[in-house]
Motif scaffolding. Sequence first.
Motif, PDB file in Angstrom:
ATOM      1  N   ARG A 238       0.832  -1.216   0.000  1.00 13.30           N
ATOM      2  CA  ARG A 238       0.000   0.000   0.000  1.00 13.30           C
ATOM      3  C   ARG A 238       0.862   1.259   0.000  1.00 13.30           C
ATOM      4  O   ARG A 238       0.578   2.214  -0.741  1.00 13.30           O
ATOM      5  N   GLU A 239       1.900   1.263   0.838  1.00 10.42           N
ATOM      6  CA  GLU A 239       2.752   2.445   0.919  1.00 10.42           C
ATOM      7  C   GLU A 239       3.487   2.702  -0.393  1.00 10.42           C
ATOM      8  O   GLU A 239       3.667   3.856  -0.798  1.00 10.42           O
ATOM      9  N   ALA A 241       2.394   2.036  -3.343  1.00  7.55           N
ATOM     10  CA  ALA A 241       1.392   2.617  -4.250  1.00  7.55           C
ATOM     11  C   ALA A 241       1.129   4.074  -3.907  1.00  7.55           C
ATOM     12  O   ALA A 241       1.042   4.940  -4.790  1.00  7.55           O
ATOM     13  N   GLU A 242       1.018   4.375  -2.603  1.00  7.37           N
ATOM     14  CA  GLU A 242       0.702   5.743  -2.178  1.00  7.37           C
ATOM     15  C   GLU A 242       1.880   6.689  -2.373  1.00  7.37           C
ATOM     16  O   GLU A 242       1.691   7.849  -2.750  1.00  7.37           O
ATOM     17  N   GLU A 243       3.089   6.211  -2.108  1.00  2.33           N
ATOM     18  CA  GLU A 243       4.248   7.101  -2.137  1.00  2.33           C
ATOM     19  C   GLU A 243       4.899   7.206  -3.513  1.00  2.33           C
ATOM     20  O   GLU A 243       5.470   8.240  -3.850  1.00  2.33           O
ATOM     21  N   GLY A 245       3.335   5.676  -6.523  1.00  2.00           N
ATOM     22  CA  GLY A 245       2.398   5.487  -7.622  1.00  2.00           C
ATOM     23  C   GLY A 245       2.630   4.200  -8.383  1.00  2.00           C
ATOM     24  O   GLY A 245       2.232   4.088  -9.544  1.00  2.00           O
ATOM     25  N   GLU A 247       2.317  -0.134  -8.561  1.00  2.00           N
ATOM     26  CA  GLU A 247       1.669  -1.344  -8.071  1.00  2.00           C
ATOM     27  C   GLU A 247       2.647  -2.502  -8.194  1.00  2.00           C
ATOM     28  O   GLU A 247       3.108  -2.821  -9.286  1.00  2.00           O
ATOM     29  N   PRO A 290       4.101  12.036  -3.871  1.00  2.00           N
ATOM     30  CA  PRO A 290       3.162  12.968  -3.234  1.00  2.00           C
ATOM     31  C   PRO A 290       3.941  14.150  -2.670  1.00  2.00           C
ATOM     32  O   PRO A 290       4.719  13.997  -1.721  1.00  2.00           O
ATOM     33  N   GLU A 293       4.530  14.913   1.051  1.00  3.52           N
ATOM     34  CA  GLU A 293       5.192  13.907   1.873  1.00  3.52           C
ATOM     35  C   GLU A 293       6.636  13.661   1.453  1.00  3.52           C
ATOM     36  O   GLU A 293       7.510  13.490   2.305  1.00  3.52           O
TER      37      GLU A 293
END
Length: 347
Positions: A238-239, A241-243, A245, A247, A290, A293
């Motif tokens: 998950r991190e 993907a979030e940080e 982009g 998969e 992001p 962050e």
Amino acid sequence: MIVWLNGAFGAGKTTAAHELLELIPGSTLWNPELIGTGLRCMLPKERLAQVDDYQELPSWRRLVADTAAALLTEVSGPLIVPMTLLRQEYRDEIFGSLAARRIPVRHVLLHADETILRMRIDRSGDLDGRHGRSWCQGQLPAYRAALSWLTDDAHTVDTSGLTPRQTAEEVAGALREGAGSLEIVQTPEPTAETVAAGVLLFDEQDRVLLVDPTYKPGWEFPGGVVEPGEAPARAGVREVAEELGLELKTDPRLLITDWEPPRPPGYGGIRLLFDGGCLTAAEADRVLLPGAELRDWRFVTETEATELLPPVRLERLRGALRARETGRPLYLEGGVPVGDQGGRDAA
């Protein structure tokens, strides 16, 4: 809210701050140098001899954020803070800690040409002791070196031809328009031990990917705190993907489990590092950070990582790389392998 007036000695921070008090209703002037003065009275002389400036003391940086938060329970704000801050890692630590408390910061750089700064320092009648003229002059090269990140991070006001009142009026006008606002990740500070999962990603030259957070000093691995009820490996996915982009195509493989002991103000906990595999050049080109962050990322060798990672994270990386080579996960405590984990290869 905090209005942080940054800049070299001679830029006019203190005089502009006093003028701002009249222009911003309810504002309060606060100078973190008072904390440095207090620490010089409280700390042993042996500890003080180890630093050239009180900003190098972790206790000073921590107390700046803690004191600001405490003051804002007593006054309506904003706090006007005239304070030179030239090291980006110190900015990250202080501003990140404020963001975790949901305290917004407006970062304003008061800038003047170096010849004007030197002239103002020479003419100042308030410089003595630790912040004497020669000391202030000696900080100008550091200011010059910091300008590249300062001008990116802060709203700049050129004070070369302005009076203190004119400077304050320009700052107040810019603040009304939202200038100097910083979008920093707002993760609350932990109140107990945590479990965190990081993922190591490699390029085709076997270099490892590191990221540069906006909210704490030093570089880091992609990853973060495992949420309640979340599997650590899935948290790492998950991190990423979030940080970044990205998969991940497969579930990451565990490399190390590291117990981080509590060191005030931190609570420590379990730190896991997983192997996320190799990124192709095309995949690396799709990395999207992001901005609130992370400000940067790069692939580095183990040697290059020594210049970017804090000591504990560096030892964690070294353990993870050895585990990847041998194909055997390692258990660490404070970055140090514990027990018989395969002999010399795991050491």
